[in-house]
Design a protein around this motif. Structure first.
Motif, PDB file in Angstrom:
ATOM      1  N   ASN A  73      -1.845 -14.730   3.252  1.00  0.00           N
ATOM      2  CA  ASN A  73      -2.273 -16.117   3.460  1.00  0.00           C
ATOM      3  C   ASN A  73      -3.795 -16.235   3.480  1.00  0.00           C
TER       4      ASN A  73
ATOM      5  N   TYR B  38       1.285 -14.805  -4.349  1.00  0.00           N
ATOM      6  CA  TYR B  38       2.537 -15.479  -4.000  1.00  0.00           C
ATOM      7  C   TYR B  38       3.735 -14.550  -4.190  1.00  0.00           C
TER       8      TYR B  38
ATOM      9  N   LEU C  91       3.685 -12.143  -1.239  1.00  0.00           N
ATOM     10  CA  LEU C  91       4.081 -12.866  -0.039  1.00  0.00           C
ATOM     11  C   LEU C  91       5.588 -13.086  -0.015  1.00  0.00           C
ATOM     12  N   GLY C  92       6.163 -13.449  -1.161  1.00  0.00           N
ATOM     13  CA  GLY C  92       7.609 -13.652  -1.228  1.00  0.00           C
ATOM     14  C   GLY C  92       8.382 -12.373  -0.954  1.00  0.00           C
TER      15      GLY C  92
ATOM     16  N   ARG D 134      11.553 -19.174   2.882  1.00  0.00           N
ATOM     17  CA  ARG D 134      10.120 -19.065   2.628  1.00  0.00           C
ATOM     18  C   ARG D 134       9.859 -18.178   1.410  1.00  0.00           C
TER      19      ARG D 134
ATOM     20  N   SER E 230       7.808 -19.070  -2.088  1.00  0.00           N
ATOM     21  CA  SER E 230       6.688 -18.275  -2.603  1.00  0.00           C
ATOM     22  C   SER E 230       6.946 -17.838  -4.039  1.00  0.00           C
TER      23      SER E 230
ATOM     24  N   LYS F 287       6.415 -20.772  -6.322  1.00  0.00           N
ATOM     25  CA  LYS F 287       4.992 -21.054  -6.552  1.00  0.00           C
ATOM     26  C   LYS F 287       4.407 -20.085  -7.576  1.00  0.00           C
TER      27      LYS F 287
END
Length: 426
Positions: free
Chosen positions: A347, A360, A363-364, A375, A379, A382
């Motif tokens: 982030n 992204y 993060l995913g 969530r 991610s 995105k």
């Protein structure tokens, strides 16, 4: 209340973490079984579930969505053939290669293993494959070995023509390959799983551990370690490799293959203290970071980022090279199992670079490893929005949709991936 009790039963019996697939998916399975049983009250269904072994097995079959196909992640099977020919066979010219596939679902994976080994030149008499699943329904279909076209997505027509016969009922697997696989009903979450079985040279256990609760994850990894012979290989999913960081299993990652070798005990298996650690992140990419100097570990992710990157806390704007290091550090933290810190750094990186597909994606993957599937899906979406042809992000999202029971969305994503793959071939 009754659903909470059923979720607790699923956790205690098969290790399923309700958060990994979502309470809605479990509720859907429960109400489907209630309808099949002619029961309208969930409390009455709970009573039936507690006294009926058959109903318990039926619920497991409904909760579990066995999404698999032949030669899924083909790089793993290419690596399998390379390992057997270059390493195992020269050491065991007359030996029997022992392989375990768990969970084997409807049989596509163990049959793919059998075919890969035949194509590598091994004699069927030198191959032993055990395939285990908790679902008798899946095992029954696997033993029939009749498949629809959907089980061949991503594979060439010649592959089907060589090993299958097309009939009105579907594609029948040839008897030679069928006879090479021994199917067993079993529960990997049981500490006594295959306790009296000889050790295996290779174990395939991909994309299962992420659906277990923490206790079952740890217990299952111990079982997998027990089943492997020294120097044996364990194949896991991309989002699961961080779970093996503090085990005697050492990463032998090559390209996008996720495999781990069991230590013989002679090498230093404390990988986080290796003098030159070749860090392997859950993204499937090799990175070698944080090995130029030894740094103290702190729980506060802010101080971790500042110490590792030498960034002054007063300066919120990072130079480009430090932004890159920030993302690499997030990968390294994820690899070590420090997932909360990895999310924080992802982030932080995205605050500086809001159009990073790789950030992204990472993060995913970390969110999925934390069972934060909604969530994670956001991610991945995105990442795909930023780069519509990003196959890794598309694949992760497709697998996530499958395990959430959203077959239609998953199928659309697989079709999209297949088109991209075909375009690259021309």
């Amino acid at each position: 209340m009754a659903q909470s009790v059923i979720e607790a039963l699923l956790k205690s019996k098969i290790g399923l973490d309700a958060n990994s697939i979502g309470a809605e998916a479990i509720a859907s399975a429960i109400y489907q079984r209630m309808a099949d049983c002619g029961i309208t009250d969930i409390a009455h269904y709970l009573g039936k579930l507690q006294v009926s072994t058959q109903e318990w097995e039926a619920l497991i079959d409904t909760v579990i969505v066995p999404e698999t196909w032949f030669f899924r992640e083909p790089e793993s099977f290419a690596f399998l053939k390379h390992y057997v020919l270059s390493e195992w066979l020269p050491k065991n010219p007359q030996g029997v290669l022992r392989v375990l596939s768990v969970p084997c679902a409807t049989g596509e994976e163990p049959y793919s293993i059998a075919i890969a080994l035949l194509e590598a030149g091994l004699n069927p008499t030198n191959i032993h494959i055990d395939a285990v699943d908790i679902s008798n329904k899946c095992l029954s279909k696997a033993q029939r070995a009749i498949y629809s076209q959907y089980s061949f997505r991503g594979n060439s027509q010649s592959f089907q023509e060589c090993y299958f016969q097309a009939t009105k009922a579907g594609y029948h697997l040839c008897e030679q390959v069928k006879s090479m696989v021994n199917f067993i009903n079993g529960n990997l979450a049981d500490p006594a799983f295959l306790a009296d079985t000889p050790l295996y040279d290779l174990v395939f256990c991909r994309n299962l551990l992420i659906y277990f609760d923490v206790t079952t994850k740890e217990r299952t990894i111990q079982v997998l370690e027990r089943l492997l012979r020294p120097e044996g290989l364990l194949f896991v999913g991309h989002a699961e490799t961080w779970l093996l960081f503090k085990t005697q299993l050492i990463s032998v990652r090559q390209d996008s293959v996720v495999a781990h070798r069991k230590s013989t005990g002679g090498e230093n298996v404390r990988k986080n203290h290796h003098p030159n650690p070749q860090r392997q992140s859950i993204t499937g990419k090799n990175i070698d970071v944080l090995n130029k100097r030894h740094l103290p570990k702190k729980n506060n992710s802010k101080f971790v980022a500042q110490e590792r990157l030498n960034v002054a806390p007063q300066n919120p704007i990072l130079p480009i090279e430090l932004k890159v290091n920030l993302l690499e550090t997030a990968r390294a933290l994820a690899d070590e199992g420090r997932l909360d810190e990895a999310v924080k750094l992802c982030n932080d990186y995205l605050n500086q670079n809001q159009v990073s597909t790789e950030a992204y994606l990472l993060l995913g993957q970390v969110q999925q490893a934390m069972a934060q599937n909604e969530r994670a899906a956001q991610s991945f979406q995105k990442a795909i929005y930023l780069q519509p042809t990003h196959q890794e992000a598309l694949t992760h999202l497709a697998l996530l949709k499958e395990h959430q029971g959203n077959a239609d969305s998953a199928n659309l994503l697989w079709q999209r991936i297949h088109r991209l793959t075909k375009d690259k071939q021309f």
